[in-house]
Design an enzyme around this catalytic site. Structure first.
Site, short mmCIF file in Angstrom:
data_model
loop_
_atom_site.label_atom_id
_atom_site.label_comp_id
_atom_site.label_asym_id
_atom_site.label_seq_id
_atom_site.Cartn_x
_atom_site.Cartn_y
_atom_site.Cartn_z
N ASP A 173 0.79 -1.31 -0.06
CA ASP A 173 -0.03 -0.03 -0.11
C ASP A 173 0.79 1.17 -0.05
O ASP A 173 2.01 1.24 -0.40
CB ASP A 173 -0.94 -0.12 1.11
CG ASP A 173 -2.26 0.69 0.92
OD1 ASP A 173 -2.02 1.79 0.78
OD2 ASP A 173 -3.47 0.01 0.86
N HIS A 220 1.86 1.95 -3.15
CA HIS A 220 0.72 2.81 -3.96
C HIS A 220 1.22 4.41 -4.02
O HIS A 220 0.43 5.11 -4.04
CB HIS A 220 -0.55 3.02 -3.19
CG HIS A 220 -1.33 1.53 -3.24
ND1 HIS A 220 -2.63 1.46 -2.52
CD2 HIS A 220 -1.08 0.60 -3.88
CE1 HIS A 220 -3.05 0.10 -3.09
NE2 HIS A 220 -1.93 -0.49 -3.75
#
Length: 435
Positions: free
Chosen positions: A254, A277
């Protein structure tokens, strides 16, 4: 004029070497980086501190929570708790460490949480922001954690049982603990350690000031291909002034670095991210009627590999959301490889479809943003688009500048930069998303 300049901060080691790494795979750092990550021994700044030791665990079910709390209490006010190399310390009970003042914890062994899911879901510290929970909370002032050891979240069972669920699903009740949390803390430093397999976010700083991480390695990996780690962000923050991350490597699924609402005075230098991310400002603007801000951030010498996003700004849209601003942010010297969206302004967060975003656009203003010397290659997933900067019609986007952008796409050339709704010249040629 930007709030931060590189001259305001001590120079750090040169940027990390970049390896080609498969997303989601375990990463063994290169030798030079490994040396950076395990330098706890020379961080002895107070060699005359009294040293406290505690017994270690005999096995993975031998809970030494009471011993750990005793050791922390004894070392408080000028001492050091030593967790010895080659020994394991299992924590199976929630711990309130909010009373700390002038303490060092030398983590050379392994500090490991139990994976008793039913216990931790009933016994934790709860934060209403995105329904977050933690094993423990650290608070007070002048807290230093350093060493060559491992803080292990023991996340595999959590990954298995959370598979197929979403953290931001309004119906989600499967809360997972954050590995390290500070709350109402001032002057916290973490150096040299490894943070491994957090069940959820790896670090979360709440209502804290002057938090710094240096030479830390963060990793989350799963042995179950159908239950990968989710939401294992490297760094998150809420109501924080003064956050510094330097010389750090992050291999999670993430956000690599993602300050949340009301975080200011941010410094990031020499950060390496794989499979993430991105280095994101936000998300902010989630809660109805609430004003959020992120401002004064200087981010330089960052490598982003094999991820969804590179340099990202993200704000919520939708019928019942908040408002605010992301202001005075500099991204400088950013290397991108095999990343879907190298530069992106996402004002349709979270998973808001085009129609809903148009009907209920974001009210988060984006101002005084610089992207300088961003280079490398996208994954080609977005075609030739290498930067996507679309401003909400309900927000002000101004003083956004791109300089020395050298991004290419395997989908072909020339690379495309999208810009819409931004006031003034952004410094490079760009086109609308409908061109």
């Amino acid at each position: 004029m930007k709030f931060f300049t590189a001259a305001l901060f001590a120079s750090a080691v040169s940027a990390f070497a970049v390896d080609s790494i498969i997303p989601g795979a375990r990463v063994i750092p290169a030798t030079d980086t490994l040396e950076l990550q395990h330098v706890g021994a020379h961080h002895h700044k107070h060699p005359n501190r009294r040293t406290v030791t505690i017994r270690s665990s005999r096995n993975d079910t031998d809970d030494v929570s009471k011993d750990f709390l005793w050791g922390i209490s004894r070392a408080n006010h000028g001492g050091r708790l030593l967790l010895q190399k080659g020994k394991k310390y299992v924590i199976g009970k929630k711990l309130d460490l909010s009373f700390l003042n002038n303490i060092e914890v030398q983590l050379d062994g392994e500090l490991k949480f139990t994976d008793d899911v039913p216990y931790w879901q009933k016994n934790n510290f709860y934060y209403s922001f995105q329904k977050s929970i933690s094993f423990w909370r650290w608070g007070g002032q002048d807290i230093k954690i350093f060493g060559s050891g491992v803080l292990n979240g023991n996340g595999q069972r959590w990954y298995n049982e959370f598979a197929g669920q979403e953290i931001l699903d309004p119906d989600n009740t499967f809360y997972r603990p954050i590995l390290f949390v500070t709350e109402n803390a001032t002057r916290v430093s973490v150096e040299g350690i490894t943070q491994l397999n957090s069940p959820c976010w790896t670090n979360f700083f709440v209502g804290s000031n002057d938090v710094s991480f240096d030479n830390v390695y963060i990793e989350a990996f799963s042995t179950n291909a159908s239950a990968l780690p989710k939401n294992t962000d490297g760094f998150d923050s809420y109501n924080v002034k003064g956050l510094s991350v330097t010389n750090t490597r992050v291999n999670v699924g993430d956000d690599c670095f993602s300050p949340k609402p009301n975080t200011t005075d941010i410094f990031v230098q020499n950060l390496w991210c794989n499979g993430t991310h991105g280095v994101s400002m936000g998300s902010i603007g989630q809660y109805p009627g609430v004003m959020d801000i992120i401002e004064h951030a200087y981010i330089e010498n960052v490598t982003l590999l094999n991820g969804q996003n590179g340099a990202r700004l993200k704000a919520w849209a939708g019928e019942n959301v908040g408002y605010g601003r992301i202001n005075n942010i500099t991204y400088k010297n950013i290397r991108i490889e095999n990343t879907d969206k190298p530069v992106v302004l996402d004002q349709c967060y979270f998973n808001v479809d085009t129609a809903t975003c148009a009907e209920y656009p974001s009210s988060v203003n984006i101002t005084n943003i610089t992207f300088e010397n961003v280079y490398g290659t996208s994954s080609g997933k977005e075609g030739k688009v290498v930067a996507d900067l679309v401003c909400s019609p309900n927000a002000v986007c101004s003083d956004i500048h791109l300089a020395d952008i050298d991004l290419t796409s395997p989908a072909g050339s020339p690379p495309v930069i999208i810009c819409e709704g931004i006031q003034g010249d952004i410094g490079v040629e760009c086109q609308s998303s409908t061109s």
